[in-house]
Design a protein around this motif. Sequence first.
Motif, PDB file in Angstrom:
ATOM      1  N   ASN A 108       0.848  -1.191   0.000  1.00 36.80           N
ATOM      2  CA  ASN A 108       0.000   0.000   0.000  1.00 36.80           C
ATOM      3  C   ASN A 108       0.888   1.247   0.000  1.00 36.80           C
ATOM      4  OD1 ASN A 108       0.882   0.429   2.674  1.00 36.80           O
ATOM      5  ND2 ASN A 108      -0.830  -0.774   3.485  1.00 36.80           N
ATOM      6  N   ASN A 109       0.271   2.440  -0.030  1.00 41.68           N
ATOM      7  CA  ASN A 109       1.048   3.680  -0.112  1.00 41.68           C
ATOM      8  C   ASN A 109       1.927   3.896   1.117  1.00 41.68           C
ATOM      9  OD1 ASN A 109       0.160   4.432  -2.645  1.00 41.68           O
ATOM     10  ND2 ASN A 109      -1.568   5.633  -1.864  1.00 41.68           N
ATOM     11  N   PHE A 110       1.445   3.487   2.283  1.00 35.80           N
ATOM     12  CA  PHE A 110       2.248   3.650   3.497  1.00 35.80           C
ATOM     13  C   PHE A 110       3.508   2.786   3.430  1.00 35.80           C
ATOM     14  CE2 PHE A 110       3.399   2.410   7.851  1.00 35.80           C
ATOM     15  CZ  PHE A 110       3.646   3.658   8.399  1.00 35.80           C
ATOM     16  N   GLU A 111       3.351   1.515   3.052  1.00 33.23           N
ATOM     17  CA  GLU A 111       4.510   0.623   2.920  1.00 33.23           C
ATOM     18  C   GLU A 111       5.464   1.129   1.843  1.00 33.23           C
ATOM     19  OE1 GLU A 111       2.702  -3.756   4.141  1.00 33.23           O
ATOM     20  OE2 GLU A 111       2.351  -2.960   2.131  1.00 33.23           O
ATOM     21  N   ASP A 112       4.897   1.686   0.778  1.00 28.97           N
ATOM     22  CA  ASP A 112       5.723   2.243  -0.286  1.00 28.97           C
ATOM     23  C   ASP A 112       6.567   3.395   0.245  1.00 28.97           C
ATOM     24  OD1 ASP A 112       6.762   2.495  -2.769  1.00 28.97           O
ATOM     25  OD2 ASP A 112       4.994   3.377  -3.698  1.00 28.97           O
ATOM     26  N   GLY A 113       5.955   4.247   1.072  1.00 21.96           N
ATOM     27  CA  GLY A 113       6.700   5.342   1.675  1.00 21.96           C
ATOM     28  C   GLY A 113       7.755   4.863   2.644  1.00 21.96           C
ATOM     29  N   VAL A 114       7.523   3.721   3.292  1.00 21.08           N
ATOM     30  CA  VAL A 114       8.497   3.167   4.238  1.00 21.08           C
ATOM     31  C   VAL A 114       9.799   2.790   3.531  1.00 21.08           C
ATOM     32  CG1 VAL A 114       8.967   1.189   5.754  1.00 21.08           C
ATOM     33  CG2 VAL A 114       6.805   2.420   5.931  1.00 21.08           C
ATOM     34  N   LEU A 115       9.734   2.408   2.258  1.00 19.24           N
ATOM     35  CA  LEU A 115      10.962   2.085   1.522  1.00 19.24           C
ATOM     36  C   LEU A 115      11.915   3.277   1.493  1.00 19.24           C
ATOM     37  CD1 LEU A 115       9.924  -0.012  -1.611  1.00 19.24           C
ATOM     38  CD2 LEU A 115      10.854  -0.785   0.582  1.00 19.24           C
ATOM     39  N   SER A 116      11.357   4.460   1.286  1.00 16.31           N
ATOM     40  CA  SER A 116      12.177   5.667   1.315  1.00 16.31           C
ATOM     41  C   SER A 116      12.731   5.904   2.710  1.00 16.31           C
ATOM     42  CB  SER A 116      11.344   6.870   0.864  1.00 16.31           C
ATOM     43  OG  SER A 116      12.064   8.073   0.990  1.00 16.31           O
ATOM     44  N   SER A 117      11.914   5.682   3.725  1.00 16.79           N
ATOM     45  CA  SER A 117      12.356   5.899   5.098  1.00 16.79           C
ATOM     46  C   SER A 117      13.398   4.871   5.529  1.00 16.79           C
ATOM     47  CB  SER A 117      11.158   5.848   6.043  1.00 16.79           C
ATOM     48  OG  SER A 117      10.230   6.846   5.705  1.00 16.79           O
ATOM     49  N   ALA A 118      13.293   3.634   5.030  1.00 20.06           N
ATOM     50  CA  ALA A 118      14.277   2.602   5.380  1.00 20.06           C
ATOM     51  C   ALA A 118      15.663   3.009   4.909  1.00 20.06           C
ATOM     52  CB  ALA A 118      13.868   1.270   4.753  1.00 20.06           C
ATOM     53  N   PHE A 119      15.744   3.585   3.722  1.00 21.88           N
ATOM     54  CA  PHE A 119      17.009   4.100   3.221  1.00 21.88           C
ATOM     55  C   PHE A 119      17.573   5.139   4.180  1.00 21.88           C
ATOM     56  CE2 PHE A 119      19.005   7.688   1.100  1.00 21.88           C
ATOM     57  CZ  PHE A 119      20.052   7.093   0.419  1.00 21.88           C
ATOM     58  N   TRP A 164       9.985  -6.894   2.980  1.00 25.25           N
ATOM     59  CA  TRP A 164      10.999  -6.778   4.027  1.00 25.25           C
ATOM     60  C   TRP A 164      12.410  -6.939   3.468  1.00 25.25           C
ATOM     61  CZ3 TRP A 164       9.834  -4.448   8.207  1.00 25.25           C
ATOM     62  CH2 TRP A 164       8.528  -4.504   8.710  1.00 25.25           C
ATOM     63  N   SER A 165      12.596  -7.783   2.473  1.00 26.48           N
ATOM     64  CA  SER A 165      13.933  -7.966   1.913  1.00 26.48           C
ATOM     65  C   SER A 165      14.420  -6.699   1.212  1.00 26.48           C
ATOM     66  CB  SER A 165      13.955  -9.151   0.942  1.00 26.48           C
ATOM     67  OG  SER A 165      13.102  -8.911  -0.166  1.00 26.48           O
ATOM     68  N   ILE A 166      13.547  -6.040   0.457  1.00 25.29           N
ATOM     69  CA  ILE A 166      13.981  -4.818  -0.218  1.00 25.29           C
ATOM     70  C   ILE A 166      14.110  -3.667   0.781  1.00 25.29           C
ATOM     71  CG2 ILE A 166      11.677  -3.947  -0.866  1.00 25.29           C
ATOM     72  CD1 ILE A 166      12.960  -3.115  -3.553  1.00 25.29           C
ATOM     73  N   ALA A 167      13.324  -3.681   1.861  1.00 19.49           N
ATOM     74  CA  ALA A 167      13.442  -2.642   2.887  1.00 19.49           C
ATOM     75  C   ALA A 167      14.813  -2.721   3.573  1.00 19.49           C
ATOM     76  CB  ALA A 167      12.324  -2.779   3.914  1.00 19.49           C
ATOM     77  N   VAL A 168      15.273  -3.931   3.881  1.00 21.96           N
ATOM     78  CA  VAL A 168      16.595  -4.102   4.498  1.00 21.96           C
ATOM     79  C   VAL A 168      17.699  -3.664   3.538  1.00 21.96           C
ATOM     80  CG1 VAL A 168      18.239  -5.811   5.368  1.00 21.96           C
ATOM     81  CG2 VAL A 168      15.835  -5.939   6.068  1.00 21.96           C
TER      82      VAL A 168
END
Length: 516
Positions: A108-119, A164-168
């Motif tokens: 979803n959009n929130f999880e998509d935004g988390v990818l930027s925050s994980a970086f 989770w793998s791409i977030a890490v």
Amino acid sequence: MVNEKPEDPNPDLKPDPNQGPEPSSAAVPLETKRGNRKRMAVAPASVATNPSWFTPKRLLIIFCLINLINYIDRGAIASNGVNGSRKTCSKDGTCSSGSGIQGDFNMNNFEDGVLSSAFMVGLLVASPIFASSAKSFNPFRLIGIGLTVWTLAVAFCGFSFNFWSIAVCRMLVGVGEASFISLAAPFIDDNAPVTQRTAWLGTFYMCIPTGVAVGYVYGGVISRFGWRWAFWVEAILMLPFAILGFVMKPLQLKGQYDNGSEDQGAQPSGRVEVADESSKPLGLTALTVFGKDMKVLLLEKVYVVNVLGYIAYNFVIGAYSYWGPKAGYNIYHMSNADYMFGGVTAVCGILGSLAGGLVLDRMTSTIPNAFKLLSFATFVGGVFCFAAFCFKSLYAFLAFFAIGELLVFATQAPVNFVCLHCVNPSLRPLSMAISTVSIHIFGDVPSSPLVGLLQDHINNWRVTALILTSILFVSAGLWFIGVFLNSVDRYNEDNEHPTTGVDKSNSTPLLAEKTA
């Protein structure tokens, strides 16, 4: 002539054998003699370790290319081609498959935004560590280590198999970039011609909007082969620069690592007070030094106000860069939003960043002048960007938004000039690191998911964009306060206060072609 000798590249460091005897102590103060002997003692090491291949312009070009690749990665992952969209289902139960990362992992959009925050999490954690390590290890080698981590992490992004793998992997990409963003700007500031410092910084920071813009276009083009190829190609492009950080002779940074003895087996050029605590464990000593340096930064009002304005600014710019193409696609029905936003951002980023540096050099690069330029450009740029989202016409939007971005990007060189010059040279890496940590942890780290959450709630991209843009006026107000603060340019403070214990060999120019 028989007695004529080759010209000495360091005439100030050695006495001329053809000159007469040294003046008596009555003519030359004792302090001057001691200073001359100290300079002669460090001269051979400084000259011997100066790398011959590097010149200031080559160093600037290499750092600009690295910065460009870093931000191409950020633009690519935000592009519609790589980021993609979720699968959608109609009322009758028929579903269309999604595309890109969001479609493959059904985010979803929130999880998509988390990818930027994980970086950003990796960036925030690692930036102070790399900045503090520059006092004990050669900064150029630290950049090489960081770029190696970046290259491997980006490559593994292409092999990720779920959210989770791409977030890490994105978090590790941030760790790798941390060393470069903390140490590159001080290297450039050391070696740029004095009258062109902010122009050189503007050239370097021009790569931020340019890289994001190229990333949008790059993501749209390479998505034809699959979004995973976007990361694999980036890793291949960065690999030569990662190797360069290890094979080239280490470079010297003013106020930091003692380059007089190579990076292997060398002693850190720390401060006097650190030496007095040598009996303490290494980790405790490092934390003590870090705590003292942080206290100095937080008590510097100029630095704090500058960073607060930068936080508000980056909250907007971070959300623009991540959600811009998607907002443009939904508001103005841009079928080619990646290319449209990419083109406008690239042109405005290049012209704006260069113009900001050149204008500040023309105004005379001082901290008060930098604040004047920051507040004016951000306020007027914010007015144009806000007005742009009020138009229903696509062409009116593009015209006003382009002018707004041109002015907003003019802040890149001045804001970093203040960060570099309101502290003494030994604190510049930490100053840049904490600035980066602050603008991300309070700026674009929360802005991407929060804007996504806001859009999920109100479901109107135009209103969301107007609310976001209004924060630029907060940034302009904070920078306007800086005009009235009592500011001191501390670039040469280590030279004027030798009691700090910083090795004076670090105050000599890094590269032979540096000009005054």
